[in-house]
Design an enzyme around this catalytic site. Sequence first.
Site, PDB file in Angstrom:
ATOM      1  N   GLY A 165       8.406  -7.854   8.429  1.00  0.00           N
ATOM      2  CA  GLY A 165       9.052  -9.137   8.679  1.00  0.00           C
ATOM      3  C   GLY A 165       8.289 -10.372   8.267  1.00  0.00           C
TER       4      GLY A 165
ATOM      5  N   LYS B  49      -8.014   1.890   8.072  1.00  0.00           N
ATOM      6  CA  LYS B  49      -6.749   2.552   8.377  1.00  0.00           C
ATOM      7  C   LYS B  49      -5.930   2.713   7.097  1.00  0.00           C
ATOM      8  CE  LYS B  49      -5.209  -0.393  11.403  1.00  0.00           C
ATOM      9  NZ  LYS B  49      -6.277  -1.380  11.122  1.00  0.00           N
TER      10      LYS B  49
ATOM     11  N   GLY C 239      -5.434  -6.057   9.752  1.00  0.00           N
ATOM     12  CA  GLY C 239      -4.614  -7.142  10.254  1.00  0.00           C
ATOM     13  C   GLY C 239      -4.825  -7.363  11.741  1.00  0.00           C
TER      14      GLY C 239
ATOM     15  N   HIS D 252       2.914  -1.951  13.237  1.00  0.00           N
ATOM     16  CA  HIS D 252       3.327  -3.261  12.729  1.00  0.00           C
ATOM     17  C   HIS D 252       4.799  -3.535  13.024  1.00  0.00           C
ATOM     18  CE1 HIS D 252       0.031  -1.754  10.155  1.00  0.00           C
ATOM     19  NE2 HIS D 252      -0.437  -2.977  10.329  1.00  0.00           N
TER      20      HIS D 252
ATOM     21  N   SER E 245       0.385  -7.650  -0.860  1.00  0.00           N
ATOM     22  CA  SER E 245       0.884  -8.571  -1.880  1.00  0.00           C
ATOM     23  C   SER E 245      -0.210  -9.496  -2.376  1.00  0.00           C
ATOM     24  CB  SER E 245       2.064  -9.381  -1.329  1.00  0.00           C
ATOM     25  OG  SER E 245       1.690 -10.056  -0.139  1.00  0.00           O
TER      26      SER E 245
ATOM     27  N   GLY F 290       9.527  -7.799  -1.887  1.00  0.00           N
ATOM     28  CA  GLY F 290       8.513  -8.086  -2.901  1.00  0.00           C
ATOM     29  C   GLY F 290       9.107  -8.213  -4.284  1.00  0.00           C
TER      30      GLY F 290
ATOM     31  N   HIS G 228      -3.504  -6.371  16.852  1.00  0.00           N
ATOM     32  CA  HIS G 228      -3.714  -5.050  17.458  1.00  0.00           C
ATOM     33  C   HIS G 228      -4.787  -5.100  18.537  1.00  0.00           C
ATOM     34  CE1 HIS G 228      -1.267  -3.748  14.173  1.00  0.00           C
ATOM     35  NE2 HIS G 228      -2.175  -4.057  13.275  1.00  0.00           N
TER      36      HIS G 228
END
Length: 594
Positions: free
Chosen positions: A411, A113, A62, A226, A456, A572, A65
């Site tokens: 979030g 990761k 993601g 995160h 997801s 979820g 970072h």
Amino acid sequence: MAFEGNKLMNNPNDVVTEFIEGLVETYPGLQYLDGFPEVKVVLRADVSGPTYDKVAVISGGGSGHEPAHAGFVGDGMLTAAICGDVFASPPVASILAGIRAVTGPMGCLLIVKNYTGDRLNFGLAAEEAKAEGYEVEMVIVGDDCALPPPRGIAGRRGLAGTILVHKIAGAAAASGLPLSDVAAEARHACEIVGTMGVALSVCTLPGQPKSDRLGPGKMELGLGIHGEPGAIVADIQPVDLVVSHVLNRILSEETNYVPIKRGSHVVLMINGLGATPVMELMIAAGKAVPILQLEHGLAVVRVYTGSFMTSLDMAGFSISIMKAEQAILQRLDAATKAPHWPVGVDGDHLPAKIPVPVPPSRSTQSDEVLSRPQQLNQQGRALEIAIEAATNAVINLKDSLNDWDSKVGDGDCGSTMSRGATAIQEDLKKYYPLNDAAETIKEIGSSIRRVMGGTSGILYDIFCKAAYARLKLNNQSEITPLQWAEAFEDAISAVMLYGGAASGYRTMLDALIPASTVLKQRLTSGDDPLDAFVISSDAAVDGAESTKQMEAQAGRSTYVSTDILTSAPDPGAMAAASWYRAAALSLKEAASFS
């Protein structure tokens, strides 16, 4: 346009692509694949897969970072970085594009990761690349030392120590070693590094309001990158005490996360989390060295201080300690042109570069052009009604899902699910072959995979592909309710197999498994299929609500305390229950008017 969170940006959805464009303008040795916005891959401008004669080292995950991971692309470090959306794993298509772009006959190493979405997406891409003839190995980095031995399947998180693994693997590859040896050095590096973070604020996602979870005068110890809650919230302490506490946790003999004993040589990395001034990072480094020497009896032989793996605008830092064997130091000291490794930048600025094309798949089959039928049969119309209702329900639930996820995750669940639902609605109007149910379910998975990152997205794609495989076994064009139920069962089984979760793990399965069980029971008992569908949707809702009382055993919620978990259901599971129930009610209502 009003901006929340005091961000310097244009459209929040474009932050990653615009970051990449600025990065390659700044550093002449970098290039990107021309596949925006779906494919976001940064690679060495001097590498072409078919002719590259060394092992390619690829990482990613993601975004948010920065400079990780794209800032560490360069000769002697990463060959390519795959960028997902903010805090979301990159999609399989992007990872495959990166592999194809830079991998030659020596193969490639994927450094990932330890987050479920990254493992799944990179894992599926690795398997697909192997099927295309590439030689691929994958190394998982889990250097988190903040929490006790983990519950469930999640394991230790991958944090800033990953950057040291990048450097060691990149130097090994640059030396000409074969893939097996490069992978072995990377795995060894993973075993001798530990990290823990401290935050004074919570990060703000682009386009979302600033969180007030961490009040004034408070700090959070052991949080992830995160913004997920940490192990302890405490009053802010002097930096000497904070550094001492963090080092004690990393070097604890009780958890024994790193094999570092008195007399060892070590490497120290002080990593800023995005909003920490260099002054404060240097203060932390200045305090850490004598503590390691005097209190722990260690010889500090290298110190790296700066921002290597951030969390957007989070205030705070992490500390990483790696055992400094001679072979490790040789790899860390080896030359590299990666722009954000702590060495000088080499090369003149060049005019804006033309993006290189995304390499084609090695598959000889061309993609079939799909289109929506001009006339829908009864089954096609029912599918359209159900899909429209299900996607609208998810979109309408966006804010609630984000709110729940801000308490138990990072979030963005509502934003991610809404993005997928919107893509489905758009593709429904143009491409879905609604009169062919199996192919329609397959295309729903493709729509999700294209725009939804993270866990997801890949799990829903797996869900759809497994349902498609079961539906394709039916020879007749009209699919019976019982066959739908069997496909539903197979889809759930596939998610359990690849995701590793099960009933009671506090995931979307806690909504889907009860629904599947009730649906099968009602249909085999001879109930009206629509009534069975609606009744099973009640089970889905009840299952989702019950997650408030569950201890998380999968995903980022495993790092959240039980007290916080009871304040919100699993987002979820609530999303799954929402689309399932909306589909059931819409078909029941449509039948009443026919």
